[in-house]
Design an enzyme around this catalytic site. Sequence first.
Site, mmCIF file in Angstrom:
data_model
loop_
_atom_site.group_PDB
_atom_site.id
_atom_site.type_symbol
_atom_site.label_atom_id
_atom_site.label_comp_id
_atom_site.label_asym_id
_atom_site.label_seq_id
_atom_site.Cartn_x
_atom_site.Cartn_y
_atom_site.Cartn_z
ATOM 1 N N GLY A 71 -3.980 -13.131 -9.095
ATOM 2 C CA GLY A 71 -2.831 -12.234 -9.226
ATOM 3 C C GLY A 71 -2.186 -11.899 -7.901
ATOM 4 N N THR A 72 -2.845 -12.271 -6.815
ATOM 5 C CA THR A 72 -2.287 -11.960 -5.484
ATOM 6 C C THR A 72 -0.943 -12.666 -5.316
ATOM 7 O OG1 THR A 72 -4.547 -11.892 -4.668
ATOM 8 C CG2 THR A 72 -2.800 -12.001 -3.015
ATOM 9 N N ALA A 96 -0.490 -15.884 -11.963
ATOM 10 C CA ALA A 96 0.713 -15.241 -12.514
ATOM 11 C C ALA A 96 1.199 -14.221 -11.500
ATOM 12 C CB ALA A 96 0.413 -14.559 -13.841
ATOM 13 N N SER A 97 2.503 -14.234 -11.242
ATOM 14 C CA SER A 97 3.069 -13.217 -10.347
ATOM 15 C C SER A 97 2.984 -11.852 -11.003
ATOM 16 C CB SER A 97 4.522 -13.554 -10.012
ATOM 17 O OG SER A 97 5.310 -13.579 -11.195
ATOM 18 N N HIS A 131 9.134 -1.263 -5.357
ATOM 19 C CA HIS A 131 7.671 -1.077 -5.357
ATOM 20 C C HIS A 131 7.281 0.031 -4.382
ATOM 21 C CE1 HIS A 131 7.570 -5.037 -7.340
ATOM 22 N NE2 HIS A 131 6.376 -4.677 -7.780
ATOM 23 N N LYS A 135 3.110 -1.943 -0.418
ATOM 24 C CA LYS A 135 3.222 -3.374 -0.751
ATOM 25 C C LYS A 135 3.507 -4.199 0.508
ATOM 26 C CE LYS A 135 5.178 -6.616 -4.066
ATOM 27 N NZ LYS A 135 3.857 -7.272 -4.212
HETATM 28 N N1 LIG Z 1 0.027 -10.504 -10.597
HETATM 29 C C1 LIG Z 1 0.059 -9.198 -10.931
HETATM 30 O O1 LIG Z 1 0.164 -8.836 -12.131
HETATM 31 C C2 LIG Z 1 -0.059 -8.178 -9.860
HETATM 32 C C3 LIG Z 1 -0.218 -8.587 -8.567
HETATM 33 N N2 LIG Z 1 -0.460 -7.689 -7.585
HETATM 34 C C4 LIG Z 1 -0.765 -8.249 -6.283
HETATM 35 O O2 LIG Z 1 -2.178 -8.144 -6.084
HETATM 36 C C5 LIG Z 1 -2.470 -7.993 -4.703
HETATM 37 C C6 LIG Z 1 -3.372 -6.761 -4.497
HETATM 38 O O3 LIG Z 1 -2.667 -5.628 -4.880
HETATM 39 P P1 LIG Z 1 -3.335 -4.164 -4.677
HETATM 40 O O4 LIG Z 1 -4.640 -4.092 -5.360
HETATM 41 O O5 LIG Z 1 -2.269 -3.210 -5.035
HETATM 42 O O6 LIG Z 1 -3.561 -4.156 -3.094
HETATM 43 P P2 LIG Z 1 -4.606 -3.274 -2.254
HETATM 44 O O7 LIG Z 1 -4.114 -3.312 -0.851
HETATM 45 O O8 LIG Z 1 -4.813 -1.964 -2.904
HETATM 46 O O9 LIG Z 1 -5.966 -4.112 -2.363
HETATM 47 C C7 LIG Z 1 -6.157 -5.343 -1.726
HETATM 48 C C8 LIG Z 1 -7.626 -5.448 -1.377
HETATM 49 O O10 LIG Z 1 -7.896 -6.771 -0.898
HETATM 50 C C9 LIG Z 1 -8.994 -6.652 -0.023
HETATM 51 N N3 LIG Z 1 -9.125 -7.848 0.809
HETATM 52 C C10 LIG Z 1 -8.598 -8.110 2.041
HETATM 53 N N4 LIG Z 1 -9.016 -9.310 2.472
HETATM 54 C C11 LIG Z 1 -9.815 -9.821 1.504
HETATM 55 C C12 LIG Z 1 -10.541 -11.025 1.362
HETATM 56 N N5 LIG Z 1 -10.575 -11.967 2.332
HETATM 57 N N6 LIG Z 1 -11.236 -11.225 0.210
HETATM 58 C C13 LIG Z 1 -11.236 -10.295 -0.764
HETATM 59 N N7 LIG Z 1 -10.576 -9.129 -0.671
HETATM 60 C C14 LIG Z 1 -9.879 -8.904 0.438
HETATM 61 C C15 LIG Z 1 -8.746 -5.374 0.776
HETATM 62 O O11 LIG Z 1 -9.965 -4.845 1.246
HETATM 63 C C16 LIG Z 1 -8.084 -4.479 -0.276
HETATM 64 O O12 LIG Z 1 -8.998 -3.561 -0.822
HETATM 65 C C17 LIG Z 1 -1.118 -7.938 -4.001
HETATM 66 O O13 LIG Z 1 -0.806 -9.221 -3.528
HETATM 67 C C18 LIG Z 1 -0.147 -7.547 -5.104
HETATM 68 O O14 LIG Z 1 1.163 -8.008 -4.870
HETATM 69 C C19 LIG Z 1 -0.495 -6.353 -7.823
HETATM 70 C C20 LIG Z 1 -0.295 -5.880 -9.089
HETATM 71 C C21 LIG Z 1 -0.053 -6.752 -10.218
HETATM 72 O O1 LIG Z 2 2.091 -5.228 -5.248
HETATM 73 C C1 LIG Z 2 2.259 -4.741 -6.380
HETATM 74 O O2 LIG Z 2 1.980 -3.550 -6.631
HETATM 75 C C2 LIG Z 2 2.769 -5.606 -7.448
HETATM 76 N N1 LIG Z 2 2.869 -6.887 -7.193
HETATM 77 C C3 LIG Z 2 3.288 -7.895 -8.089
HETATM 78 C C4 LIG Z 2 4.513 -8.588 -7.568
HETATM 79 O O3 LIG Z 2 4.600 -8.850 -6.346
HETATM 80 O O4 LIG Z 2 5.400 -8.932 -8.354
HETATM 81 C C5 LIG Z 2 3.366 -7.450 -9.517
HETATM 82 C C6 LIG Z 2 3.735 -6.013 -9.728
HETATM 83 O O5 LIG Z 2 5.120 -5.870 -9.699
HETATM 84 C C7 LIG Z 2 3.048 -5.051 -8.791
#
Ligand SMILES: NC(=O)C1=CN([C@@H]2O[C@H](COP(=O)(O)OP(=O)(O)OC[C@H]3O[C@@H](n4cnc5c(N)ncnc54)[C@H](O)[C@@H]3O)[C@@H](O)[C@H]2O)C=CC1
Ligand SMILES: O=C(O)C1=N[C@H](C(=O)O)C[C@H](O)C1
Length: 233
Positions: A71-72, A96-97, A131, A135
């Site tokens: 999801g990243t 998935a984005s 966002h 982010k």
């Molecule tokens: N596809 C989707 O539906 C969604 C995607 N995202 C994406 O997910 C990602 C994470 O979002 P959040 O949890 O909000 O960010 P966050 O910043 O709260 O958490 C990210 C975590 O990754 C950890 N991390 C850093 N390096 C790492 C490594 N080498 N291996 C494992 N973990 C590591 C950090 O310690 C941190 O706790 C972002 O890229 C965001 O855009 C977020 C929400 C929904």
């Molecule tokens: O970083 C977030 O929070 C989110 N990231 C995803 C994105 O980059 O589209 C999905 C969601 O909007 C939340």
Amino acid sequence: MRIALFGYGKMGQMIEQIARNRGHEIVAKIDENTQDIDFNSMDVAIDFSMPEAAFGNITKCFNNNVPVISGTTGWLDKYEDAITLCNDKKGAFIYASNFSLGVNIFFELNNYLAKMMQNLPEYKVSLEEIHHTQKLDAPSGTAITLAEGVIANSNYSEWKLDNSSDTILPITSKRIGKVPGTHTVDYESVVDRISIKHTAHNREGFALGAVTAAEWIIGKSGVFTMRDVLNLG
Ligand SMILES: NC(=O)C1=CN([C@@H]2O[C@H](COP(=O)(O)OP(=O)(O)OC[C@H]3O[C@@H](n4cnc5c(N)ncnc54)[C@H](O)[C@@H]3O)[C@@H](O)[C@H]2O)C=CC1
Ligand SMILES: O=C(O)C1=N[C@H](C(=O)O)C[C@H](O)C1
């Protein structure tokens, strides 16, 4: 199902909650400081980490025969390499984005609307995403998927941040407070505007979608999308 969380931030913690409620076990919480990973302990990995970490995590999982839900966002310059490795290793992969049901329906609506507007040059298209201020990437992965949907069904040839022309589809990114994710696609003419908008109220939809994808991928091999998981045709 034994799930390993790669990334235990806002999303990792939400996924843990939803996964436990659905009867799954969290066997590992991996972050940038984790030294040893026991890949035999997990049935599936869910990666919500950071743009610079995602590809390395995905690679390790494929090399250890672990299916990956990714999801990243912000790492897609390496997406084709991930697909090649997955196929070479006969692995299983879903990126998935945006994993939420609502956004995946929104993606379908976006494609349909773009097709209908294809031969109406009097309407100019633009995208906006909002966002939270933590982010790291811009534009959001979801906005990029929406832009790709418009481009595939229109005369626009590329998207750019804050930059428009007859062939460039503009995306505006705003970072405000704790906004979980809001995406709008506008078609503007001199006489009117058509807008479609998705507003996430919290992160539960993203997390539920990721756990559903993890449940779905067990026992499969190949590269899939949320269209496959949700049976959207
Ligand atoms: N596809 C989707 O539906 C969604 C995607 N995202 C994406 O997910 C990602 C994470 O979002 P959040 O949890 O909000 O960010 P966050 O910043 O709260 O958490 C990210 C975590 O990754 C950890 N991390 C850093 N390096 C790492 C490594 N080498 N291996 C494992 N973990 C590591 C950090 O310690 C941190 O706790 C972002 O890229 C965001 O855009 C977020 C929400 C929904
Ligand atoms: O970083 C977030 O929070 C989110 N990231 C995803 C994105 O980059 O589209 C999905 C969601 O909007 C939340």
